[in-house]
Design an enzyme around this catalytic site. Structure first.
Site, PDB file in Angstrom:
ATOM      1  CG  ASP A  36       4.892   3.275 -12.248  1.00  0.00           C
ATOM      2  OD1 ASP A  36       5.083   2.054 -12.450  1.00  0.00           O
ATOM      3  OD2 ASP A  36       4.053   3.697 -11.448  1.00  0.00           O
ATOM      4  CD  GLN A  99       1.103   4.234   1.020  1.00  0.00           C
ATOM      5  OE1 GLN A  99       0.337   4.467   1.949  1.00  0.00           O
ATOM      6  NE2 GLN A  99       2.365   4.612   1.027  1.00  0.00           N
ATOM      7  CG  HIS A 105       4.636   6.401  -4.337  1.00  0.00           C
ATOM      8  ND1 HIS A 105       4.376   5.619  -3.225  1.00  0.00           N
ATOM      9  CD2 HIS A 105       3.842   5.922  -5.321  1.00  0.00           C
ATOM     10  CE1 HIS A 105       3.469   4.692  -3.534  1.00  0.00           C
ATOM     11  NE2 HIS A 105       3.109   4.869  -4.800  1.00  0.00           N
ATOM     12  CG  HIS A 107       1.282   7.395  -9.004  1.00  0.00           C
ATOM     13  ND1 HIS A 107       1.721   6.240  -9.626  1.00  0.00           N
ATOM     14  CD2 HIS A 107       1.021   7.047  -7.716  1.00  0.00           C
ATOM     15  CE1 HIS A 107       1.715   5.253  -8.753  1.00  0.00           C
ATOM     16  NE2 HIS A 107       1.294   5.712  -7.588  1.00  0.00           N
TER      17      HIS A 107
END
Length: 148
Positions: A36, A99, A105, A107
């Protein structure tokens, strides 16, 4: 209520097409994991399917299963590689659910006792720091897959 359509120009779709760079950690035919760029903890990784899916509500079950498998592999690598005491795993759906990028996705955030997550300020981490963390996590995943 109808679901919003998948936007093929979202940032993760651009990463998958090679239009934007990413510090890759793990990749198969069906999933990609990368650092990230605005990490809330050192070693914060995102795991995405390569198929277009907006979120948990529209992903094909087979792709969701593959995403879950990859999330587990990467989570083990993040925990071992970063020397974390624990993990926070998050997945958000739609704006009201938190979101921001509308490509599903997950995390993976390494956690240590007494150390809070950093706030999401939009500040980007230095590329060399992300590269170093990616290498550390990749090495841990490789060692685990080799049985070491």
């Amino acid at each position: 209520m109808s679901e919003a359509a998948y936007d093929p120009n979202n940032v993760f779709a651009k990463i998958l097409r090679g239009e934007l760079p990413a510090q890759k950690v793990y990749e198969t035919e069906r999933v990609l994991a990368f650092m990230d760029i605005m990490p809330r903890a050192d070693g914060h990784v995102l795991v995405i399917p390569k198929t277009p899916a907006r979120n948990l509500l529209d992903i094909h079950p087979d792709d969701l299963a593959e995403l879950a498998r990859a999330t587990q592999i990467v989570a083990r690598g993040v925990k071992a590689g970063m020397g974390a005491e624990g993990l926070t795993v998050q997945q958000f759906n739609e704006s009201a659910g938190g979101q921001v990028v509308f490509h599903i996705h997950v995390h993976i955030l390494p956690r240590w006792s007494g150390l809070a997550l950093r706030p999401h300020t939009g500040a980007m981490e230095k590329p060399e720091v992300l590269a170093r963390h990616a290498e550390t996590i990749q090495a841990a995943i490789t060692a685990m897959q080799a049985g070491g």
